[in-house]
Design an enzyme around this catalytic site. Structure first.
Site, short mmCIF file in Angstrom:
data_model
loop_
_atom_site.label_atom_id
_atom_site.label_comp_id
_atom_site.label_asym_id
_atom_site.label_seq_id
_atom_site.Cartn_x
_atom_site.Cartn_y
_atom_site.Cartn_z
N SER A 28 41.40 40.60 36.13
CA SER A 28 41.40 41.69 35.16
C SER A 28 42.81 42.24 35.10
CB SER A 28 40.44 42.79 35.63
OG SER A 28 40.64 44.00 34.94
N TYR B 4 36.51 48.35 42.25
CA TYR B 4 36.84 47.30 41.30
C TYR B 4 38.31 46.91 41.41
CZ TYR B 4 36.67 44.78 36.81
OH TYR B 4 36.71 43.82 35.83
#
Length: 266
Positions: free
Chosen positions: A148, A161
């Site tokens: 990401s 995350y």
């Protein structure tokens, strides 16, 4: 003959994974679904891993008529031994499964932090560990870790995350260094916000965390740092994954293919 004349000329490259087995985690929806369909379209036999049995069945139906096949495998990646076993014999491994919770650190449940790190970092390690013996044995393998922009940049309220994606970046580079002598590449794909259920589900949490209405979250939070003001489509990420599995990317390893709309250009 000069070095330049030894190089191949321009040609159209079509991904052909006929005879290859690919494993894609989080395959029941979003990016994972798009990746599974793209690799099956290239002729791969795809082991589609997810804990969503209904979603996997729908994926298998959608794949009918493609050059390859999709084989649903219902699996919770917190079962690390089962994850490692599932990866045995795979030629292409796409570590995609993920989950998200948006909370300030002082309010972040420790058990959720543990689960996120298990699914998004420890499970990829075990899957790579399970896949490498076969890849090494045949002298070819492709590991693609769906990271990401948060593997390269942090955002507030996403401690688990961000930590998991940063760890995945390091794991991917280590696999690249170890795999290079064996014909195995390992790379990350780093999208910004993708039009997936995972992103849609966090809009409410983001609104609460930032104290703004939900309708302002996409423009003022999700796309604030992106030069291109739109969400990425899952199929765009799948094409990046496919590129890293094909011949033109045979010299690409240990890197991160960033699809962030200009986020990290700041």
């Amino acid at each position: 003959m000069t070095a330049s004349s030894a190089l191949p000329g321009p040609h159209a490259s079509t991904l052909d994974l006929g005879g290859r087995t690919a494993l894609v985690t989080g395959a029941a929806g979003g990016i994972g679904r798009a990746c599974a369909l793209r690799l099956a379209a290239a002729g791969a036999k795809v082991r589609a891993v997810d804990r969503d049995a209904a979603g996997l069945d729908a994926l298998a139906e959608r794949s009918a008529g493609l050059a390859g096949t999709v084989e649903p495998l219902v699996l919770d990646l917190t079962d690390l031994d089962a994850a490692e076993h599932a990866a045995a014999g795979t030629d292409v491994l796409v570590n995609n499964a993920g989950l998200q919770l948006v909370r300030p650190i002082e309010e972040f449940p420790p058990e959720v932090f543990h689960t996120v790190l298990t699914v998004m970092l420890e499970a990829p390690f075990r899957l790579i560990r399970g896949a490498l013996p076969h890849m090494y044995g045949q002298g070819w393998g492709r590991i693609v870790n769906v990271s990401s922009v948060h593997g390269l940049r942090a955002s507030a309220y996403k401690a688990a995350y961000v930590a998991a994606k940063h760890g995945l970046e390091g794991l991917s580079k280590t696999a690249a260094l170890e795999g290079a002598p064996h014909g195995v590449t390992s790379n990350c794909v780093n999208p910004a916000y993708v039009r997936t259920p995972l992103v849609e589900r966090q809009i409410t949490d983001q609104a609460l965390a930032h104290g703004i209405p939900e309708e302002r979250v996409v423009s003022e939070v999700l796309l604030q740092d992106s030069a291109l003001k739109r969400l990425i489509e899952p199929e765009e990420v799948a094409e990046a994954v496919a590129y890293l599995c094909g011949p033109p990317a045979s010299f690409v390893t240990g890197t991160s293919l960033v699809l962030d709309g200009g986020w990290t250009a700041h």
